[in-house]
Scaffold this active site. Structure first.
Site, short mmCIF file in Angstrom:
data_model
loop_
_atom_site.label_atom_id
_atom_site.label_comp_id
_atom_site.label_asym_id
_atom_site.label_seq_id
_atom_site.Cartn_x
_atom_site.Cartn_y
_atom_site.Cartn_z
N LYS A 90 44.08 69.22 84.92
CA LYS A 90 42.76 68.87 85.45
C LYS A 90 42.73 69.10 86.96
O LYS A 90 41.81 69.70 87.49
CB LYS A 90 42.47 67.39 85.12
CG LYS A 90 41.11 66.95 85.54
CD LYS A 90 40.86 65.52 85.10
CE LYS A 90 39.65 64.96 85.82
NZ LYS A 90 39.44 63.54 85.56
N GLU A 146 54.80 68.94 88.15
CA GLU A 146 55.51 69.48 86.98
C GLU A 146 54.84 70.76 86.48
O GLU A 146 55.51 71.76 86.18
CB GLU A 146 55.55 68.44 85.84
CG GLU A 146 56.40 67.22 86.09
CD GLU A 146 55.69 66.13 86.88
OE1 GLU A 146 54.62 66.40 87.50
OE2 GLU A 146 56.21 65.00 86.90
N GLU A 151 48.65 53.65 80.28
CA GLU A 151 48.09 54.15 81.54
C GLU A 151 46.68 53.58 81.74
O GLU A 151 46.23 53.38 82.87
CB GLU A 151 48.06 55.69 81.55
CG GLU A 151 47.82 56.28 82.93
CD GLU A 151 48.11 57.78 83.02
OE1 GLU A 151 49.17 58.16 83.54
OE2 GLU A 151 47.26 58.57 82.58
N HIS A 196 65.56 52.48 59.67
CA HIS A 196 67.02 52.60 59.76
C HIS A 196 67.48 52.56 61.21
O HIS A 196 68.60 52.96 61.51
CB HIS A 196 67.47 53.87 59.04
CG HIS A 196 67.10 53.84 57.58
ND1 HIS A 196 67.90 53.27 56.63
CD2 HIS A 196 65.97 54.25 56.95
CE1 HIS A 196 67.29 53.35 55.45
NE2 HIS A 196 66.11 53.94 55.63
N GLY A 212 41.97 62.38 82.20
CA GLY A 212 43.05 63.19 81.64
C GLY A 212 43.44 62.75 80.23
O GLY A 212 43.54 63.56 79.30
N ARG A 213 43.64 61.44 80.03
CA ARG A 213 44.11 60.97 78.71
C ARG A 213 42.99 60.93 77.68
O ARG A 213 43.23 60.54 76.53
CB ARG A 213 44.82 59.63 78.85
CG ARG A 213 44.02 58.56 79.56
CD ARG A 213 44.90 57.37 79.94
NE ARG A 213 44.18 56.40 80.75
CZ ARG A 213 44.07 56.47 82.07
NH1 ARG A 213 44.62 57.45 82.74
NH2 ARG A 213 43.40 55.54 82.74
N LYS A 259 55.18 59.69 92.88
CA LYS A 259 54.98 61.12 93.19
C LYS A 259 55.21 61.36 94.68
O LYS A 259 55.84 62.34 95.08
CB LYS A 259 53.54 61.53 92.85
CG LYS A 259 53.20 61.52 91.38
CD LYS A 259 51.77 62.02 91.19
CE LYS A 259 51.27 61.83 89.77
NZ LYS A 259 49.88 62.18 89.59
O1 F6P Z 1 50.35 61.27 86.77
C1 F6P Z 1 49.49 60.85 85.80
C2 F6P Z 1 48.44 61.88 85.52
O2 F6P Z 1 47.55 61.94 86.58
C3 F6P Z 1 47.74 61.61 84.22
O3 F6P Z 1 46.76 60.68 84.31
C4 F6P Z 1 47.29 62.97 83.85
O4 F6P Z 1 46.93 63.05 82.50
C5 F6P Z 1 48.50 63.79 84.20
O5 F6P Z 1 49.00 63.18 85.37
C6 F6P Z 1 48.28 65.25 84.41
O6 F6P Z 1 47.31 65.52 85.38
P1 F6P Z 1 46.68 66.96 85.52
O7 F6P Z 1 45.92 67.26 84.28
O8 F6P Z 1 45.79 66.87 86.72
O9 F6P Z 1 47.79 67.93 85.72
#
Ligand code: F6P
Length: 522
Positions: A203, A209, A350, A381, A264-265, A490
């Protein structure tokens, strides 16, 4: 959103009294009341939700509904759907429901834009699936590498995994989320760049990452093709930050937009769901949306007492705030839902892992506890021992699928028998002369039964949980749509990254400094 602390409502005190009264009543004895059982069994789109194994009688349910009413739940549900800025700290609406609404039901100012994005998504997915859009050497795409994390990863991976093998010639989709290079290496190791398509989903297009994985994927691609221009044919993006995606080198015509009014979620219903359309086909993606849409309608229009997400939320509040539940286990008796606990960890924790109200004042009661779980019967198990004989109170959702889509009917019968036996054991327990063999039972669980696991019922199931999360946020009077807590780590990672590379770590705390030095030595 000017709400009240829930514990200040008159219903809160009555609920404390109800918990003291019902705490002395084994759940099994509550099942003698047929009227109560009928009231606690709800039909909702794509499923039945059975709350009869909750420590609830009709009086307690009525008081929970009073609490919902005192917290203004009905009005806030309307506000959610009508675009009020329910995300108060970021001053935005949360309009994920608009994505799955019938075109005519979408907010007028968003309808055209949403429609265009779905058209582009469907066209793109169809072109890739039918081979009209190909790689730079003219070969069709056989593999898609989805790069994204959190909300830009968990939903698509869950749905792709749940819907099974690529249907009708769809490409295989590989998901890379972790910044651990092992994840990217595992995905790319066997792939042919000529037939591999990368979809970068973020987003913000700023998430560390995803940026690092996307850069390494691009280098991998260019090293093997020696053709930087081919990147434009092999990389797509989904992002609210089209400019950053273009700067990365992705053709703006191949960037599907996302909007700030989709959290995002909650974004799997948007173009973030592209891998679902690629793998299962655009029609299946639309079926997923249809299931969620039917759940939205149920949530918006069903009286609160017969409303599945509302009762689910209230039974959670009851367990966490009045009956001492310290965690919530998600137990899907379906291999294809094995990623559901991971997905719900983000959705629930979250969203509602918060300790201040909308106005910034401290929350005076517990908010969301830890969500965890894994596929049945594997968990039996592993960790079910603790569920049967451990000391901590918990609550659990059993998710059962009535019919299977594989040829092993006997396995399906055993799977269901085990799911039913576990929820029965958690309720009934057993007495024994030997205390090591006694099982206390009396554990509150909910059973969700889907007739089958298809795109429609999966969409409805995920929307059920989304709305449950929203309702709990309303009861606790917290903002379920922000996530400021994740920012600190972060920021702290930036200097540590430099220090691991040799920069001075002098200003770090002693523990971090020693760990940095130890890692460098090793
Ligand atoms: O660090 C948490 C977060 O901001 C989430 O809320 C989000 O879904 C995820 O990182 C990824 O964010 P983006 O879609 O901006 O890469």
């Amino acid at each position: 959103m000017s709400g009240h602390a829930p514990e200040q409502q008159p219903a809160w005190q009555t609920l404390s009294e109800a918990a003291a009264r019902l705490g002395r009543r084994p759940i099994a004895t509550l099942l003698d009341d047929e009227a109560r059982n009928r009231a606690l069994t709800l039909d909702a789109p794509g499923m039945q939700v059975d709350f009869t194994r909750q420590r609830l009688d009709t009086a307690a349910v009525e008081t929970l509904l009073d609490l919902a009413q005192q917290q203004g739940l009905a009005a806030q549900i309307e506000q959610l759907f009508s675009g009020v800025h329910v995300n108060t700290t970021e001053d935005r609406p949360a309009l994920h429901t608009a994505l799955r609404a019938e075109p005519a039901e979408r907010p007028a100012d968003l309808a055209a834009e949403i429609g265009q994005v779905f058209e582009r998504l469907s066209r793109l997915a169809a072109e890739i699936r039918n081979g009209h859009r190909r790689g730079y050497t003219g070969r069709a795409f056989t593999d898609v590498v989805h790069i994204g994390i959190g909300g830009s990863h968990l939903g698509p991976e869950l749905v792709v995994d749940a819907l099974g093998e690529p249907a009708g010639g769809g490409p295989r989709v590989h998901f890379v989320a972790n910044i651990d290079g092992a994840a990217l290496h595992a995905a790319l190791r066997t792939l042919n760049p000529q037939t591999t398509l990368f979809v970068v989903v973020s987003k913000s297009f700023a998430t560390l990452e995803t940026r690092v994985n996307a850069q390494s994927a691009r280098s991998w691609f260019i090293e093997r093709t020696a053709d930087p221009a081919a990147v434009q044919q092999h990389f797509l993006a989904v992002s609210a930050n089209v400019a950053a995606a273009a700067e990365f080198g992705i053709d703006p015509a191949l960037v599907l937009p996302l909007w700030d009014w989709v959290g995002g979620r909650f974004s799997l219903w948007s173009a973030v769901g592209l891998p679902i359309a690629l793998c299962a086909g655009p029609a299946q993606f639309m079926e997923l949306l249809r299931g969620a849409r039917d759940m939205d309608q149920h949530f918006r229009h069903t009286p609160l007492g017969r409303n599945a997400p509302v009762l689910m939320a209230l039974s959670g509040i009851w367990n966490y705030n009045f009956c001492g539940a310290a965690s919530h286990a998600v137990l899907p008796y379906a291999r294809r839902l094995r990623l559901l606990p991971d997905y719900l960890q983000q959705l629930e924790m979250e969203s509602n892992g918060k300790s201040v109200h909308h106005d910034g004042s401290p929350v005076g009661v517990h908010s969301m506890p830890v969500v965890w779980g894994s596929e049945g019967t594997n968990g039996q198990h592993a960790f079910h021992q603790l569920l049967h004989q451990g000391t901590r109170a918990f609550t659990a959702d059993f998710i059962l699928i009535a019919s299977a889509d594989h040829p092993y009917a006997d396995h399906q019968r055993w799977l269901l028998a085990n799911g039913l036996a576990q929820s029965q054991a958690m309720m009934a327990g057993q007495t024994a002369d030997d205390p090591h063999r006694a099982v206390a039972g009396d554990k509150p669980t909910t059973s969700i039964v889907l007739p089958r696991l298809d795109a429609y019922s999966l969409g409805a199931l995920l929307a059920l949980y989304e709305h449950k999360v929203f309702c709990q946020g309303v009861i606790w009077n917290i903002n379920s749509f922000d996530q400021w807590g994740v920012e600190l780590g972060k920021r702290l990672a930036l200097p540590i990254y430099d220090q691991l590379g040799g920069a001075s770590a002098a200003h770090q705390d002693a523990a971090t400094r020693r760990l940095i030095e130890h890692l460098q030595r090793n």
